[in-house]
Design an enzyme around this catalytic site. Structure first.
Site, short mmCIF file in Angstrom:
data_model
loop_
_atom_site.label_atom_id
_atom_site.label_comp_id
_atom_site.label_asym_id
_atom_site.label_seq_id
_atom_site.Cartn_x
_atom_site.Cartn_y
_atom_site.Cartn_z
N ARG A 238 0.85 -1.19 0.00
CA ARG A 238 0.00 0.00 0.00
C ARG A 238 0.88 1.23 0.00
NH1 ARG A 238 -3.67 -2.72 -1.27
NH2 ARG A 238 -5.70 -3.04 -0.27
N GLU A 267 -4.26 7.75 -4.70
CA GLU A 267 -4.52 7.04 -5.97
C GLU A 267 -5.83 7.52 -6.56
OE1 GLU A 267 -4.24 2.83 -5.24
OE2 GLU A 267 -2.15 2.97 -4.64
N HIS A 286 -1.69 0.21 -9.52
CA HIS A 286 -2.30 -0.69 -8.52
C HIS A 286 -2.98 -1.90 -9.19
CE1 HIS A 286 -4.04 -0.72 -4.19
NE2 HIS A 286 -3.92 -1.95 -4.66
P1 NAP Z 1 -0.86 -11.19 5.40
O1 NAP Z 1 -0.88 -12.66 5.08
O2 NAP Z 1 -1.66 -10.70 6.56
O3 NAP Z 1 0.67 -10.78 5.59
C1 NAP Z 1 1.08 -9.55 6.11
C2 NAP Z 1 2.41 -9.76 6.85
O4 NAP Z 1 2.86 -8.50 7.32
C3 NAP Z 1 2.29 -10.69 8.07
O5 NAP Z 1 3.21 -11.73 7.93
C4 NAP Z 1 2.64 -9.80 9.26
O6 NAP Z 1 3.44 -10.54 10.18
C5 NAP Z 1 3.44 -8.67 8.61
N1 NAP Z 1 3.32 -7.42 9.35
C6 NAP Z 1 2.18 -6.80 9.78
N2 NAP Z 1 2.48 -5.67 10.44
C7 NAP Z 1 3.84 -5.59 10.44
C8 NAP Z 1 4.75 -4.67 10.99
N3 NAP Z 1 4.35 -3.59 11.69
N4 NAP Z 1 6.07 -4.89 10.81
C9 NAP Z 1 6.51 -5.97 10.12
N5 NAP Z 1 5.69 -6.89 9.57
C10 NAP Z 1 4.37 -6.70 9.75
O7 NAP Z 1 -1.33 -10.34 4.16
P2 NAP Z 1 -1.17 -10.67 2.59
O8 NAP Z 1 -2.37 -11.40 2.11
O9 NAP Z 1 0.18 -11.24 2.35
O10 NAP Z 1 -1.28 -9.17 2.01
C11 NAP Z 1 -0.36 -8.16 2.42
C12 NAP Z 1 -0.82 -6.80 1.95
O11 NAP Z 1 -0.62 -6.68 0.56
C13 NAP Z 1 -2.30 -6.50 2.14
O12 NAP Z 1 -2.59 -6.01 3.44
C14 NAP Z 1 -2.63 -5.50 1.05
O13 NAP Z 1 -2.64 -4.18 1.56
C15 NAP Z 1 -1.49 -5.69 0.06
N6 NAP Z 1 -1.99 -6.14 -1.27
C16 NAP Z 1 -1.79 -5.35 -2.36
C17 NAP Z 1 -2.25 -5.76 -3.60
C18 NAP Z 1 -2.05 -4.92 -4.82
O14 NAP Z 1 -2.92 -4.94 -5.70
N7 NAP Z 1 -0.97 -4.21 -4.96
C19 NAP Z 1 -2.89 -7.00 -3.74
C20 NAP Z 1 -3.06 -7.78 -2.61
C21 NAP Z 1 -2.60 -7.33 -1.37
P3 NAP Z 1 3.43 -10.18 11.76
O15 NAP Z 1 1.99 -10.12 12.16
O16 NAP Z 1 4.22 -11.28 12.39
O17 NAP Z 1 4.12 -8.87 11.88
#
Ligand code: NAP
Length: 320
Positions: A238, A267, A286
């Protein structure tokens, strides 16, 4: 009586038909323009369900107008566009669409990494602009991907899927989360590090955390200063996790080599944004999850979540 649902953007017909079997649907029919706030404020007044996208800000003042609302089904895994506490206080269920977009977003993340490292958009423009006069030893040279060190900040679903792709390129993979994931470390040969170590040692840094108050500007001047001069940063999570002003300075001064961004603080990004003037930035609008198959799965999963809540059941992807 059918439940009333407002859908904030034109959806594929098959999804609308599915929702219409049990719900009375009203929909913002435009594909290229988000629903104006004042329209949403009116539409939300009498609905039981809201089917929305990350382009809609669902905040407390909006929710105060929605006396009957039971569910907000967001067609995205990230839900930073919704005031989760406000929804919870008002007894409104919020759902998202995790999992179905993981591999597609990892594909895009790796594509952006490769496009940035090998200067693919710039090289393509070079040819089209008639600048290609001869083959030359150091012409359009980039950074090697194979054998390099990749640092993943936020090793969740998408982070792991990116790590798997990196292994096919013989990359060493470091990661940083708030909590160590020993199971993934063993399965994928990953190395857990502190953030500063990851920044110092990585040739590529991929940002894949959710956007939260804690991750806002998590990568700022101090963090960028720790990166190698040859390093590349990729943000497909993001906008706002990487401070755009600090990134601009780092790219302009060449204290890092390049960046690839799929996301921006605002955006769509303004064409006057200083970052867009830089040759060492590769940008996308995006499109992380934008494959036909995955967008259909996301749309269908958001519908399942919405319909399950309205039927009084437990949705598969409840956030609160
Ligand atoms: P996820 O499975 O929840 O993974 C997020 C990871 O971030 C977790 O392993 C979490 O581990 C870590 N995290 C959270 N807060 C943190 C912090 N303060 N410091 C360090 N690590 C932290 O989510 P996902 O499905 O992989 O998706 C991740 C993100 O990608 C989404 O939230 C979304 O905003 C973005 N996304 C973007 C697109 C796009 O179109 N560009 C598409 C899909 C997703 P811990 O809890 O152990 O810290």
């Amino acid at each position: 009586m059918k439940r009333k649902v407002y859908v904030t953007r034109k959806l594929p017909d098959v999804i609308v038909e599915r929702l219409s079997e049990t719900c009375e649907i009203r929909m913002w029919e435009e594909e290229e323009r988000p629903v104006p706030r004042e329209v949403l404020e009116e539409e939300i007044k009498d609905v039981d369900g809201l089917y929305c996208l990350l382009t809609e800000q669902i905040d407390a003042p909006l929710l105060d107008r929605a006396d009957k609302l039971k569910v907000i089904a967001n067609m995205a895994v990230g839900y930073n566009n919704i005031d989760i506490d406000a929804a919870k206080e008002r007894g409104v269920t919020v759902t998202n669409t995790p999992g179905v977009l993981t591999e597609t977003t990892a594909d895009l993340t790796f594509s952006l990494l490769m496009a940035t490292a090998r200067r693919i958009p710039e090289a393509s423009e070079y040819l089209r602009n008639g600048e290609w006069k001869t083959w030359s030893p150091m012409q359009l040279t980039g950074q090697d991907i194979h054998g390099a060190t990749l640092g993943i900040i936020g090793l969740g679903r998408i982070g792991e899927a990116v790590a798997k792709r990196a292994k096919g390129f013989d990359m060493k993979v470091l990661y940083h989360n708030r909590s160590q994931n020993r199971e993934a470390e063993g399965r994928l040969e990953l190395h857990y590090t502190e953030l500063h170590t990851l920044l110092r040692e990585s040739d590529f840094v991929c940002v894949l955390t959710p956007f939260t108050p804690e991750t806002k500007n998590m990568i700022d001047k101090e963090e960028l200063d720790r990166m190698k001069e040859s390093a590349i940063i990729i943000n497909t999570a993001r906008g706002g996790i990487v401070n755009e002003k600090a990134l601009y300075d780092a790219l302009k001064e060449k204290s890092i080599w390049a960046a690839g961004l799929d996301v921006f603080e605002e955006e769509p990004v303004s064409l006057n944004h200083p970052l867009l003037s830089l040759p060492n930035l590769v940008t996308l609008p995006h499109i992380g999850s934008a494959s036909i198959a995955t967008r259909m799965k996301m749309a269908d999963l958001a519908a399942t979540n919405l319909l399950d809540v309205l039927a009084g059941g437990d949705p598969p992807n409840k956030v609160v």
